[in-house]
Scaffold this motif. Structure first.
Motif, PDB file in Angstrom:
ATOM      1  N   SER A 132       0.983  -1.156  -0.146  1.00 18.82           N
ATOM      2  CA  SER A 132       0.127  -0.064   0.024  1.00 18.82           C
ATOM      3  C   SER A 132       0.910   1.118  -0.088  1.00 18.82           C
ATOM      4  O   SER A 132       2.002   1.292   0.349  1.00 18.82           O
ATOM      5  CB  SER A 132      -0.945   0.075   1.258  1.00 18.82           C
ATOM      6  OG  SER A 132      -0.201   0.288   2.487  1.00 18.82           O
ATOM      7  N   ALA A 133       0.286   2.461  -0.254  1.00 17.58           N
ATOM      8  CA  ALA A 133       1.138   3.634  -0.381  1.00 17.58           C
ATOM      9  C   ALA A 133       1.372   4.029   1.045  1.00 17.58           C
ATOM     10  O   ALA A 133       2.431   4.497   1.342  1.00 17.58           O
ATOM     11  CB  ALA A 133       0.011   4.690  -1.043  1.00 17.58           C
ATOM     12  N   GLN A 134       0.610   3.814   2.090  1.00 11.05           N
ATOM     13  CA  GLN A 134       0.625   3.794   3.332  1.00 11.05           C
ATOM     14  C   GLN A 134       1.860   3.333   3.797  1.00 11.05           C
ATOM     15  O   GLN A 134       2.763   3.806   4.438  1.00 11.05           O
ATOM     16  CB  GLN A 134      -0.495   3.713   4.183  1.00 11.05           C
ATOM     17  CG  GLN A 134      -0.326   3.835   5.814  1.00 11.05           C
ATOM     18  CD  GLN A 134      -1.429   3.552   6.662  1.00 11.05           C
ATOM     19  OE1 GLN A 134      -2.577   3.340   6.164  1.00 11.05           O
ATOM     20  NE2 GLN A 134      -1.397   3.498   7.870  1.00 11.05           N
ATOM     21  N   GLU A 135       1.986   2.083   3.545  1.00 11.91           N
ATOM     22  CA  GLU A 135       3.325   1.118   4.093  1.00 11.91           C
ATOM     23  C   GLU A 135       4.615   1.825   3.547  1.00 11.91           C
ATOM     24  O   GLU A 135       5.329   1.923   4.018  1.00 11.91           O
ATOM     25  CB  GLU A 135       3.088  -0.293   3.658  1.00 11.91           C
ATOM     26  CG  GLU A 135       4.342  -0.985   4.301  1.00 11.91           C
ATOM     27  CD  GLU A 135       4.367  -2.466   3.992  1.00 11.91           C
ATOM     28  OE1 GLU A 135       5.113  -3.272   4.713  1.00 11.91           O
ATOM     29  OE2 GLU A 135       3.250  -3.112   3.957  1.00 11.91           O
ATOM     30  N   MET A 136       4.419   1.984   2.019  1.00 12.63           N
ATOM     31  CA  MET A 136       5.709   2.483   1.376  1.00 12.63           C
ATOM     32  C   MET A 136       6.018   4.047   1.965  1.00 12.63           C
ATOM     33  O   MET A 136       7.459   4.178   2.397  1.00 12.63           O
ATOM     34  CB  MET A 136       5.333   2.900  -0.209  1.00 12.63           C
ATOM     35  CG  MET A 136       4.990   1.643  -0.697  1.00 12.63           C
ATOM     36  SD  MET A 136       6.659   0.758  -1.248  1.00 12.63           S
ATOM     37  CE  MET A 136       7.506   1.674  -2.467  1.00 12.63           C
ATOM     38  N   GLU A 137       4.923   4.785   2.322  1.00 14.24           N
ATOM     39  CA  GLU A 137       5.394   6.007   2.962  1.00 14.24           C
ATOM     40  C   GLU A 137       5.946   5.829   4.331  1.00 14.24           C
ATOM     41  O   GLU A 137       7.054   6.376   4.638  1.00 14.24           O
ATOM     42  CB  GLU A 137       4.304   7.195   2.940  1.00 14.24           C
ATOM     43  CG  GLU A 137       4.548   8.281   3.559  1.00 14.24           C
ATOM     44  CD  GLU A 137       3.450   9.167   3.851  1.00 14.24           C
ATOM     45  OE1 GLU A 137       3.536  10.293   4.196  1.00 14.24           O
ATOM     46  OE2 GLU A 137       2.268   8.872   3.002  1.00 14.24           O
ATOM     47  N   GLU A 138       5.389   4.867   5.148  1.00 14.48           N
ATOM     48  CA  GLU A 138       5.772   4.864   6.536  1.00 14.48           C
ATOM     49  C   GLU A 138       7.358   4.126   6.537  1.00 14.48           C
ATOM     50  O   GLU A 138       8.143   4.426   7.324  1.00 14.48           O
ATOM     51  CB  GLU A 138       5.004   3.720   7.297  1.00 14.48           C
ATOM     52  CG  GLU A 138       3.808   4.440   7.399  1.00 14.48           C
ATOM     53  CD  GLU A 138       2.432   3.408   7.973  1.00 14.48           C
ATOM     54  OE1 GLU A 138       2.991   2.058   8.074  1.00 14.48           O
ATOM     55  OE2 GLU A 138       1.701   3.942   8.528  1.00 14.48           O
ATOM     56  N   ARG A 139       7.607   3.303   5.489  1.00 15.17           N
ATOM     57  CA  ARG A 139       8.984   2.536   5.343  1.00 15.17           C
ATOM     58  C   ARG A 139       9.965   3.714   4.972  1.00 15.17           C
ATOM     59  O   ARG A 139      11.158   3.797   5.492  1.00 15.17           O
ATOM     60  CB  ARG A 139       9.154   1.633   4.412  1.00 15.17           C
ATOM     61  CG  ARG A 139       8.029   0.457   4.672  1.00 15.17           C
ATOM     62  CD  ARG A 139       8.809  -0.830   5.234  1.00 15.17           C
ATOM     63  NE  ARG A 139       8.005  -1.900   5.553  1.00 15.17           N
ATOM     64  CZ  ARG A 139       8.230  -2.805   6.419  1.00 15.17           C
ATOM     65  NH1 ARG A 139       9.632  -2.817   7.099  1.00 15.17           N
ATOM     66  NH2 ARG A 139       7.516  -3.833   6.627  1.00 15.17           N
ATOM     67  N   PHE A 140       9.777   4.577   4.108  1.00 19.85           N
ATOM     68  CA  PHE A 140      10.522   5.584   3.687  1.00 19.85           C
ATOM     69  C   PHE A 140      10.743   6.627   4.954  1.00 19.85           C
ATOM     70  O   PHE A 140      12.058   6.811   5.145  1.00 19.85           O
ATOM     71  CB  PHE A 140       9.949   6.450   2.472  1.00 19.85           C
ATOM     72  CG  PHE A 140      10.570   5.677   1.089  1.00 19.85           C
ATOM     73  CD1 PHE A 140      11.457   5.516   0.843  1.00 19.85           C
ATOM     74  CD2 PHE A 140       9.208   5.386   0.348  1.00 19.85           C
ATOM     75  CE1 PHE A 140      11.946   4.746  -0.531  1.00 19.85           C
ATOM     76  CE2 PHE A 140       9.575   4.743  -0.997  1.00 19.85           C
ATOM     77  CZ  PHE A 140      10.955   4.270  -1.300  1.00 19.85           C
ATOM     78  N   ALA A 141       9.814   6.954   5.643  1.00 14.11           N
ATOM     79  CA  ALA A 141       9.774   7.724   6.589  1.00 14.11           C
ATOM     80  C   ALA A 141      10.745   7.075   7.771  1.00 14.11           C
ATOM     81  O   ALA A 141      11.704   8.017   8.219  1.00 14.11           O
ATOM     82  CB  ALA A 141       8.435   8.235   7.334  1.00 14.11           C
ATOM     83  N   ALA A 142      10.646   5.829   8.106  1.00 20.37           N
ATOM     84  CA  ALA A 142      11.443   5.389   9.185  1.00 20.37           C
ATOM     85  C   ALA A 142      12.955   5.412   8.734  1.00 20.37           C
ATOM     86  O   ALA A 142      13.703   5.332   9.629  1.00 20.37           O
ATOM     87  CB  ALA A 142      11.031   3.871   9.451  1.00 20.37           C
TER      88      ALA A 142
END
Length: 223
Positions: A173-183
């Motif tokens: 999901s876009a949410q998981e991708m964004e969260e992975r990049f943020a981390a």
């Protein structure tokens, strides 16, 4: 190299000539993808021109990136893909490497392209992979990725199955991708998607900017 990575490498060795025949010139038919790459090129040039296409396959994006004022090089897990890239898209530096162990110094790159290359990351490979991508991008640099949207379920039995090989895929999901990049130390700049066509899932696009330095050591090439 673990068995899953070995399967992925060997399958793409087999697929290299198929990709060369069927994907050459594909970018000419995809205005959305050209526009996203143009955005990446524009914001990256504000920092510099040194970029890497991580998971470059046959190297088909490198001439386009070069035409947009960047100095690209290619990295791929598959030796055969790199062999085809050197043949069909010469004039660029290519290396065989795992994206979890990239052959670049810390903060060496102004930008990174991951064009449908993150869809192969199993859950336990994601933190090392995103951390490694962050390591090689300098603060203020950018990363652009194209990926397939989904719920993270393990998928096999794709087109490659019809060609005699298969390997694991994960559409996030876009949410998981964004969260992975943020981390990993990136901040979101842009995200978008295009609808599914036929049996394909929707395609997602995400542009992120590196905001902090990493504390990991220098990576080395790993076949």
């Amino acid at each position: 190299m673990d068995a899953r990575t070995e399967e992925l490498r060997d399958a793409h060795d087999v697929l290299s000539e198929y990709y060369a025949k069927n994907f050459a010139g594909l970018l000419d038919e995809l205005p959305v993808e050209r526009a996203v790459l143009d955005l990446f090129a524009e914001v990256t040039r504000a920092t510099g021109t040194q970029v890497a296409d991580v998971g470059c396959g046959t190297g088909r994006l490198l001439p386009y990136l070069a035409s947009r004022g960047l100095s690209p090089r290619g990295v791929d897990l598959s030796p055969k893909m790199i062999e085809v890239a050197r043949r069909d898209n010469p004039g660029f530096a290519y290396e065989v490497a795992d994206l979890r162990h990239l052959p670049f110094e810390d903060a060496a790159l102004d930008g990174v392209v991951c064009w449908f290359s993150l869809i192969y990351l199993a859950p336990d490979a994601r933190v090392p992979a995103f951390t490694e991508l962050a390591r090689v991008v300098k603060p203020g640099g950018h990363l652009i990725t194209a990926y397939k949207l989904g719920d993270g379920t393990l998928r096999r039995n794709g087109l490659s199955t019809q060609l005699g090989v298969d390997f694991d895929r994960y559409f996030l999901s876009a949410q998981e991708m964004e969260e992975r990049f943020a981390a990993a130390g990136f901040t979101l700049v842009f995200q978008g998607s295009i609808p599914a066509e036929g049996v394909e899932p929707p395609y997602g696009y995400m542009l992120v900017r590196r905001i902090t330095a990493t504390s990991t050591g220098t990576g080395t090439a790993a076949a």
